[in-house]
Scaffold this motif. Structure first.
Motif, PDB file in Angstrom:
ATOM      1  N   LEU A  53       9.118   4.853   1.766  1.00  0.00           N
ATOM      2  CA  LEU A  53       8.688   5.035   0.452  1.00  0.00           C
ATOM      3  C   LEU A  53       8.237   3.494  -0.026  1.00  0.00           C
ATOM      4  O   LEU A  53       9.010   2.654   0.367  1.00  0.00           O
ATOM      5  CB  LEU A  53       9.665   5.578  -0.311  1.00  0.00           C
ATOM      6  N   GLU A  54       7.074   3.273  -0.714  1.00  0.00           N
ATOM      7  CA  GLU A  54       6.897   1.815  -0.978  1.00  0.00           C
ATOM      8  C   GLU A  54       7.469   1.609  -2.182  1.00  0.00           C
ATOM      9  O   GLU A  54       7.335   2.445  -3.301  1.00  0.00           O
ATOM     10  CB  GLU A  54       5.198   1.806  -1.068  1.00  0.00           C
ATOM     11  N   LEU A  55       7.827   0.228  -2.450  1.00  0.00           N
ATOM     12  CA  LEU A  55       8.516  -0.060  -3.632  1.00  0.00           C
ATOM     13  C   LEU A  55       7.837  -1.241  -3.972  1.00  0.00           C
ATOM     14  O   LEU A  55       7.408  -2.296  -3.397  1.00  0.00           O
ATOM     15  CB  LEU A  55       9.938  -0.529  -3.333  1.00  0.00           C
ATOM     16  N   VAL A  56       7.148  -1.170  -5.138  1.00  0.00           N
ATOM     17  CA  VAL A  56       6.166  -2.142  -5.906  1.00  0.00           C
ATOM     18  C   VAL A  56       7.227  -2.684  -6.809  1.00  0.00           C
ATOM     19  O   VAL A  56       7.342  -1.942  -8.344  1.00  0.00           O
ATOM     20  CB  VAL A  56       4.845  -1.749  -6.014  1.00  0.00           C
ATOM     21  N   VAL A  57       7.574  -4.069  -7.096  1.00  0.00           N
ATOM     22  CA  VAL A  57       8.350  -4.576  -8.086  1.00  0.00           C
ATOM     23  C   VAL A  57       7.294  -5.508  -8.647  1.00  0.00           C
ATOM     24  O   VAL A  57       6.667  -6.339  -8.119  1.00  0.00           O
ATOM     25  CB  VAL A  57       9.523  -5.403  -7.508  1.00  0.00           C
ATOM     26  N   ALA A  58       7.136  -5.502 -10.200  1.00  0.00           N
ATOM     27  CA  ALA A  58       6.262  -6.236 -10.938  1.00  0.00           C
ATOM     28  C   ALA A  58       7.309  -6.446 -12.105  1.00  0.00           C
ATOM     29  O   ALA A  58       7.434  -5.670 -12.934  1.00  0.00           O
ATOM     30  CB  ALA A  58       5.093  -5.456 -11.290  1.00  0.00           C
ATOM     31  N   GLY A  59       7.325  -7.950 -12.339  1.00  0.00           N
ATOM     32  CA  GLY A  59       8.085  -8.374 -13.678  1.00  0.00           C
ATOM     33  C   GLY A  59       9.621  -7.754 -13.585  1.00  0.00           C
ATOM     34  O   GLY A  59      10.274  -7.824 -12.628  1.00  0.00           O
ATOM     35  N   GLU A  60      10.000  -7.046 -14.507  1.00  0.00           N
ATOM     36  CA  GLU A  60      10.972  -6.588 -14.724  1.00  0.00           C
ATOM     37  C   GLU A  60      11.099  -4.819 -14.480  1.00  0.00           C
ATOM     38  O   GLU A  60      12.103  -4.398 -15.141  1.00  0.00           O
ATOM     39  CB  GLU A  60      11.694  -6.955 -16.204  1.00  0.00           C
ATOM     40  N   CYS A  62       9.655  -1.692 -11.690  1.00  0.00           N
ATOM     41  CA  CYS A  62       8.673  -1.022 -10.230  1.00  0.00           C
ATOM     42  C   CYS A  62       8.628   0.326 -10.589  1.00  0.00           C
ATOM     43  O   CYS A  62       8.908   1.104 -11.078  1.00  0.00           O
ATOM     44  CB  CYS A  62       9.919  -1.536  -9.219  1.00  0.00           C
ATOM     45  N   GLU A  63       7.814   0.595  -9.372  1.00  0.00           N
ATOM     46  CA  GLU A  63       7.351   1.675  -8.969  1.00  0.00           C
ATOM     47  C   GLU A  63       7.837   2.258  -7.351  1.00  0.00           C
ATOM     48  O   GLU A  63       7.719   1.493  -6.624  1.00  0.00           O
ATOM     49  CB  GLU A  63       5.804   2.234  -9.093  1.00  0.00           C
ATOM     50  N   CYS A  64       8.315   3.332  -7.040  1.00  0.00           N
ATOM     51  CA  CYS A  64       8.548   3.683  -5.763  1.00  0.00           C
ATOM     52  C   CYS A  64       7.605   4.735  -5.456  1.00  0.00           C
ATOM     53  O   CYS A  64       7.549   6.133  -6.311  1.00  0.00           O
ATOM     54  CB  CYS A  64       9.887   4.098  -5.657  1.00  0.00           C
ATOM     55  N   ARG A  65       6.836   4.685  -4.479  1.00  0.00           N
ATOM     56  CA  ARG A  65       5.725   5.474  -4.238  1.00  0.00           C
ATOM     57  C   ARG A  65       5.581   6.097  -2.792  1.00  0.00           C
ATOM     58  O   ARG A  65       6.062   5.579  -1.756  1.00  0.00           O
ATOM     59  CB  ARG A  65       4.290   4.844  -4.359  1.00  0.00           C
ATOM     60  N   HIS A  66       5.389   7.521  -2.860  1.00  0.00           N
ATOM     61  CA  HIS A  66       4.849   8.243  -1.595  1.00  0.00           C
ATOM     62  C   HIS A  66       3.650   8.703  -1.367  1.00  0.00           C
ATOM     63  O   HIS A  66       3.112   9.728  -2.148  1.00  0.00           O
ATOM     64  CB  HIS A  66       5.994   9.447  -1.501  1.00  0.00           C
ATOM     65  N   VAL A  70       3.811   8.834  -7.434  1.00  0.00           N
ATOM     66  CA  VAL A  70       4.999   8.131  -7.862  1.00  0.00           C
ATOM     67  C   VAL A  70       6.304   8.796  -8.009  1.00  0.00           C
ATOM     68  O   VAL A  70       6.141   9.843  -8.857  1.00  0.00           O
ATOM     69  CB  VAL A  70       4.701   7.506  -9.545  1.00  0.00           C
ATOM     70  N   VAL A  71       7.095   8.480  -7.189  1.00  0.00           N
ATOM     71  CA  VAL A  71       8.354   9.483  -7.076  1.00  0.00           C
ATOM     72  C   VAL A  71       9.546   8.839  -8.028  1.00  0.00           C
ATOM     73  O   VAL A  71      10.095   9.574  -8.737  1.00  0.00           O
ATOM     74  CB  VAL A  71       9.013   9.323  -5.667  1.00  0.00           C
ATOM     75  N   VAL A  72       9.598   7.358  -8.144  1.00  0.00           N
ATOM     76  CA  VAL A  72      10.619   6.860  -8.965  1.00  0.00           C
ATOM     77  C   VAL A  72       9.976   5.537  -9.671  1.00  0.00           C
ATOM     78  O   VAL A  72       9.300   4.823  -9.152  1.00  0.00           O
ATOM     79  CB  VAL A  72      11.800   6.363  -8.167  1.00  0.00           C
ATOM     80  N   THR A  73      10.502   5.565 -11.045  1.00  0.00           N
ATOM     81  CA  THR A  73      10.026   4.312 -11.784  1.00  0.00           C
ATOM     82  C   THR A  73      11.523   3.735 -12.199  1.00  0.00           C
ATOM     83  O   THR A  73      12.382   4.315 -12.388  1.00  0.00           O
ATOM     84  CB  THR A  73       9.134   4.656 -12.939  1.00  0.00           C
ATOM     85  N   ALA A  74      11.440   2.377 -12.490  1.00  0.00           N
ATOM     86  CA  ALA A  74      12.703   1.567 -12.752  1.00  0.00           C
ATOM     87  C   ALA A  74      12.023   0.306 -13.576  1.00  0.00           C
ATOM     88  O   ALA A  74      11.060   0.130 -13.421  1.00  0.00           O
ATOM     89  CB  ALA A  74      13.389   1.228 -11.573  1.00  0.00           C
TER      90      ALA A  74
END
Length: 234
Positions: A53-60, A62-66, A70-74
């Motif tokens: 799963l791709e994890l894109v962290v931007a600032g404070e 992130c999104e986890c994508r399949h 978008v599977v998970v946001t944080a």
């Protein structure tokens, strides 16, 4: 761009990743990216197992994508609420006797709380003890959950704090899945020492239920805590 991978062992409901474990993986990545303090993780879709799963962290955040989904946001979050005093080790150990039997468990194969996973799961079986307003158990993490320094990995601590919240708000009577979890690890313990797991009810709002959980040393020192939103299944 980073990736996370959820081995089949770390499942929650059948065929999907345990929500706490997934949240802990993402929280650890955010901490490495410079985010400090509590992290709030929202599960938008069931996290698939055995898949990069791709994890894109931007600032404070992130999104986890399949793929495109978008599977998970944080995101970084504010402080968590206060926790009650830890029950004693003796009180906490009473909870296990009140955990539901395998035939009454909606997800008996869950890595964290599944009674069918006594060989390779965390075996955290929280129930109501006498002397604490919530559910409790005593958990001793094995060495296979530790890093090279002997400290229990962050994603395992988040996993340990996931399912107890569901039992604090009535999972046995009304099966539910994790929608959101906000947590913070103050200190990672060494593997091999008994720990106190506790969770308690926060609120009910229709099919939505709020819970909180905490992990303590045997002496009652707070190690980690979460606040959770659970969604009752239709």
């Amino acid at each position: 761009m980073a990736q996370i991978y959820i081995p089949a062992r770390f499942n929650g409901p059948p065929g999907t990743g345990n929500g706490g474990y997934v949240a802990g993986l993402i929280a650890a990545h955010m901490r490495q990216a410079g985010v400090s303090g509590a992290v709030e993780v929202s599960l938008r879709a069931p996290p698939p197992l055995e898949t990069a799963l791709e994890l894109v962290v931007a600032g404070e955040g992130c999104e986890c994508r399949h793929g495109e989904a978008v599977v998970v946001t944080a995101r970084a979050a504010g402080p968590l609420g206060p926790v009650p005093a830890a029950p004693s080790l003796e009180v906490a150990a009473q909870g296990r006797a009140h955990f539901p039997p395998v035939e009454d468990h909606a997800f008996p194969g869950c890595f964290v709380c599944g009674p069918a996973r006594t060989q390779d799961g965390l075996c955290i079986f929280t129930g109501k003890p006498h002397g604490f307003d919530g559910v409790t158990d005593v958990w001793t993490p094995g060495g296979d959950y530790a890093d090279d320094a002997g400290l229990v990995r962050e994603e395992v601590l988040w996993a340990a704090l996931d399912c107890p919240g569901a039992f604090a708000v009535g999972f046995r009577e009304r099966p539910m899945v994790l929608g959101r979890i906000k947590g913070q690890v103050a200190r990672r313990p060494e593997a091999g020492a008994p720990l106190i797991v506790a969770a308690w009810h926060l609120y009910d709002d229709g099919r939505k239920h709020g819970a909180a959980s905490a992990l303590f040393t045997a002496d009652g020192d707070l190690l980690a805590q979460t606040e959770q939103l659970w969604i009752e299944l239709k």
